[in-house]
Design a protein around this motif. Structure first.
Motif, mmCIF file in Angstrom:
data_model
loop_
_atom_site.group_PDB
_atom_site.id
_atom_site.type_symbol
_atom_site.label_atom_id
_atom_site.label_comp_id
_atom_site.label_asym_id
_atom_site.label_seq_id
_atom_site.Cartn_x
_atom_site.Cartn_y
_atom_site.Cartn_z
ATOM 1 N N THR B 97 0.825 -1.206 0.000
ATOM 2 C CA THR B 97 0.000 0.000 0.000
ATOM 3 C C THR B 97 0.858 1.256 0.000
ATOM 4 O O THR B 97 0.587 2.211 -0.739
ATOM 5 N N LEU B 100 2.465 1.831 -3.393
ATOM 6 C CA LEU B 100 1.459 2.285 -4.351
ATOM 7 C C LEU B 100 1.102 3.749 -4.091
ATOM 8 O O LEU B 100 1.068 4.572 -5.020
ATOM 9 N N SER B 101 0.861 4.093 -2.818
ATOM 10 C CA SER B 101 0.483 5.462 -2.490
ATOM 11 C C SER B 101 1.614 6.424 -2.813
ATOM 12 O O SER B 101 1.391 7.525 -3.308
ATOM 13 N N ALA B 104 1.704 6.984 -6.517
ATOM 14 C CA ALA B 104 0.559 7.805 -6.920
ATOM 15 C C ALA B 104 0.809 9.260 -6.536
ATOM 16 O O ALA B 104 0.513 10.184 -7.309
ATOM 17 N N THR B 143 -12.890 6.619 -9.304
ATOM 18 C CA THR B 143 -11.600 5.930 -9.383
ATOM 19 C C THR B 143 -11.711 4.565 -10.052
ATOM 20 O O THR B 143 -10.911 4.208 -10.921
ATOM 21 N N SER B 192 -1.018 3.122 -9.886
ATOM 22 C CA SER B 192 -0.569 4.441 -9.451
ATOM 23 C C SER B 192 -1.315 5.539 -10.188
ATOM 24 O O SER B 192 -1.754 6.527 -9.597
ATOM 25 N N LEU B 195 -4.894 5.640 -8.907
ATOM 26 C CA LEU B 195 -5.011 6.209 -7.570
ATOM 27 C C LEU B 195 -4.663 7.691 -7.566
ATOM 28 O O LEU B 195 -5.273 8.484 -6.852
ATOM 29 N N LEU B 257 -4.773 9.181 0.071
ATOM 30 C CA LEU B 257 -4.277 8.182 -0.880
ATOM 31 C C LEU B 257 -4.118 6.833 -0.200
ATOM 32 O O LEU B 257 -4.505 5.798 -0.733
ATOM 33 N N ILE B 258 -3.529 6.875 1.006
ATOM 34 C CA ILE B 258 -3.291 5.624 1.717
ATOM 35 C C ILE B 258 -4.610 5.015 2.182
ATOM 36 O O ILE B 258 -4.871 3.827 2.011
ATOM 37 N N ALA B 261 -6.847 3.914 -0.824
ATOM 38 C CA ALA B 261 -6.281 2.987 -1.796
ATOM 39 C C ALA B 261 -7.170 1.751 -1.903
ATOM 40 O O ALA B 261 -7.004 0.930 -2.800
ATOM 41 N N THR B 264 -8.798 1.219 -5.358
ATOM 42 C CA THR B 264 -7.810 0.860 -6.369
ATOM 43 C C THR B 264 -7.267 -0.548 -6.121
ATOM 44 O O THR B 264 -7.093 -1.342 -7.052
ATOM 45 N N GLU B 265 -6.992 -0.849 -4.859
ATOM 46 C CA GLU B 265 -6.456 -2.171 -4.546
ATOM 47 C C GLU B 265 -7.454 -3.264 -4.913
ATOM 48 O O GLU B 265 -7.076 -4.350 -5.361
#
Lengths: 340, 330
Positions: B97, B100-101, B104, B143, B192, B195, B257-258, B261, B264-265
């Protein structure tokens, strides 16, 4: 200071015209303005808000805000035409040959950089000096504009200075590359009255010492009377009268200037009432035919309603009024007859 | 300055305790933890013994105290679903995570800010208008839709990028990173962008409006009158003055974002904590949910603390005021 006519002028403005294109047509904010400034001379420019004095100043430093644009005329600095230069060429002149000071010292400085950094940045933009040399010069400038404890103040931020001190910093910034001309747009308007005199005296002293000419834009006749060598009075985008300051103040030739002088309170003399000029300056969209001042003028004649007067010799200066033309104002008109 | 940091730290602790209380309530009062832990054939006596052993009969404040003390040590008990320690479950998932964050955020910052500066400097240029129009799409499309569209184009049609998973990862200590393998990097691209898209458009529009505002400021006009180069004016003077609000929003958005996520995840089957959280919700895996809540709370608090400290770096006016004003403006 009378300037000998055989000296080439430092700044020569000829028939300057500034326009604002709008949806409802083009507004002419500065119309056919001509004047010159000799090296080391202080020219005062007075007028009401909207008379075009600041726009004239901005046109000279090449910073008219769009959509405003120079639509005609020429501006020459030291004989070189500068009104049609590309942005990058003009940028090199700004700060180096022409300095500028604006109205509000509180907002003229970038709040996020120390004054030393802003000085050094400006010096190094225009002069080929090293960092330590620029810093020394910055320090000298701060001392010169009378900032106490200049050494320690160099690394202070603008918010740590008072309004008057900030305007001193602004003056130091305008002087940093040794310009030949400073366009000072209402440099004291935002300051306390007690500070105003100090700043004006400082500006005057520095410019005399450096031989820098000043175009002093203000609506404060007192400042002009104290500081300027010559004065230009602007009305509705045109120069109404221009001449040596003493003569314009004591013995105005244009009815508008006369009215302007009559509206200044005289300390110590108890007058019953200050004279005032009836009416207001016309908006740019509503400038009347003939002389722009005619609706407010007590001495107007038939000619004033139809023909626009250009500057013509009047006393020691020049005035844009048919009173000073051999033809005169034409058939006299009582003021009320037209208002009705 | 030091007093300010201390005050902020105390506030942060208060915030975390509050979040802890919410997490604790979740733990304690959403369903009966005993029911979730034992089988159907466990007798009432055994249940009561377990209840006593776990301290569930203690008064609520005592339980809360134990919960906080354990949470501070990273002990959140066992997952109802996998019977693994929650701390370890999260530690396994959090690198995915965070990476990814991070990507992004970098994408949003390094594309969004320059676009904002450009559209702020040349608001009338056709490309600025194009950016504006495109950003409107970016800000209004959900998203998951962006993610699915990207998968359709780049994974299904063009077959350039993977549509799910992290690719190959490399373990550095307990941290599994996807940055060191080609397939790991390729796998990061689509998630990315998905997100970061919203944050990018948000940042772009923010920087743009701030730039438009700042370029009208007197000190910019004075900087021009001093003959400074356009470069010095645009990036040295103007951009720096837009930074305080940009840092604020970036900080908040990094937290978001975190935290968000999750979507998106889910779309990209990304093995991060967001996906773990979704699975936990489906199984009513309360210890994991509570730990996730606390973790996100902690991240938000840390980011905000960093943002507050960054203000001091950017704006000298705050340094002398003891930081009482968040955004000083004249």
């Amino acid at each position: 200071m009378a300037v000998a006519s055989n000296n080439p002028p430092l700044l020569d403005v000829r028939n300057l015209r500034v326009e604002f294109p709008t949806r409802r047509g083009t507004l002419v904010a500065v119309d056919d303005v001509s004047f010159d400034i000799a090296p080391g001379e202080v020219l005062g420019v007075v007028g009401e808000s909207g008379a075009g004095k600041s726009l004239t100043g901005n046109a000279i430093i090449g910073l008219l805000e769009p959509p405003g644009r120079i639509a005609g005329g020429e501006i020459r600095l030291e004989g070189r035409r500068i009104d049609n230069l590309p942005y990058e060429e003009m940028r090199k002149i700004r700060g180096a040959r022409i300095g500028a000071i604006f109205q509000d010292p509180l907002t003229s400085l970038n709040p996020l950089y120390s004054v030393g950094r802003q000085l050094v940045e400006t010096i190094r933009t225009h002069l080929p000096v090293s960092m330590p040399e620029a810093r020394t010069r910055a320090l000298d400038l701060l001392k010169e504009v009378g900032i106490p404890g200049a050494e320690s103040r160099l690394d202070h931020y603008p918010h740590q200075f008072s309004g008057g001190m900030r305007q001193r910093v602004v003056i130091a910034l305008a002087l940093c590359a040794g310009p030949r001309l400073i366009v000072a747009d209402e440099p004291t308007t935002a300051l306390d009255v007690s500070i105003q005199a100090q700043i004006i005296a400082l500006l005057k002293r520095l410019c005399r010492e450096h031989g820098t000419a000043v175009m002093l834009v203000t609506h404060d006749m007192g400042v002009i009377a104290e500081t300027a060598d010559r004065v230009a009075v602007m009305y509705a985008g045109r120069i109404a009268e221009i001449g040596p300051v003493r003569d314009v103040v004591k013995n105005a030739k244009h009815p508008y200037t006369k009215g302007l002088m009559g509206s200044i309170p005289n300390l110590g003399v108890r007058t019953e009432r200050l004279t005032q000029i009836d009416g207001a300056m016309p908006r740019l969209t509503e400038i009347p035919a003939g002389c722009a001042f005619n609706p407010r003028c007590a001495g107007r004649g038939s000619r004033c309603l139809s023909e626009r007067p250009d500057l013509m010799p009047a006393g020691t200066g020049r005035a844009a009024c048919w009173l000073h033309d051999r033809g005169g104002v034409g058939r006299p008109l009582a003021k009320e007859t037209i208002d009705a | 300055m030091l007093a300010f940091i201390l005050r902020r730290l105390l506030q942060s602790i208060a915030v975390l305790l509050t979040v802890g209380l919410v997490a604790f309530s979740l733990f304690r009062y959403v369903g009966d933890p005993i029911n979730a832990m034992v089988g159907q054939d466990t007798s009432m006596e055994d249940r009561e013994a377990l209840r006593e052993k776990l301290g569930l009969n203690d008064p609520a404040p005592i339980q809360f105290f134990h919960f906080i003390v354990n949470a501070a040590q990273g002990k959140f008990g066992l997952s109802y679903r996998t019977s693994e320690p929650v701390g370890r479950l999260i530690a396994e998932r959090i690198p995915a995570t965070l990476e990814l964050s991070f990507c992004a955020a970098v994408f949003a910052l390094f594309v969004g800010v320059p676009m904002g500066v450009y559209t702020g400097l040349y608001p009338r240029h056709w490309s600025s208008r194009l950016f504006q129009a495109v950003s409107l799409i970016g800000i209004s499309l959900p998203t998951f839709l962006i993610g699915i569209l990207l998968i359709l184009v780049f994974a299904v049609w063009l077959r350039l990028l993977p549509s799910f998973g992290r690719g190959d990862t490399v373990m550095i200590g307990w941290w599994s990173t996807g940055f060191l393998t080609w397939s790991g990097l390729k796998a990061l691209i689509l998630p990315s962008i998905t997100l970061g898209m919203f944050q990018l458009t948000l940042l772009m529009r923010l920087v743009r409006s701030e730039m438009l505002e700042v370029m009208r400021a007197d000190y910019i006009k004075f900087a021009r009158a001093r003959g400074l180069t356009n470069r010095a004016i645009n990036f040295g003077h103007a951009l720096k003055n837009t930074l305080v609000p940009v840092i604020t929003v970036t900080g908040l958005q990094l937290g978001a974002l975190i935290a968000f996520a999750i979507v998106t995840e889910t779309v990209f089957a990304w093995p991060g904590v967001g996906q773990l959280f979704i699975q936990s919700v489906q199984f009513s895996d309360v210890p994991v949910m509570a730990a996730y809540l606390l973790l996100i709370g902690l991240l938000f608090v840390l980011i905000n603390l960093a943002v507050d400290l960054l203000y001091f770096v950017v704006d000298p006016r705050l340094r002398s005021q003891g930081g009482s004003a968040r955004v000083a403006g004249h």
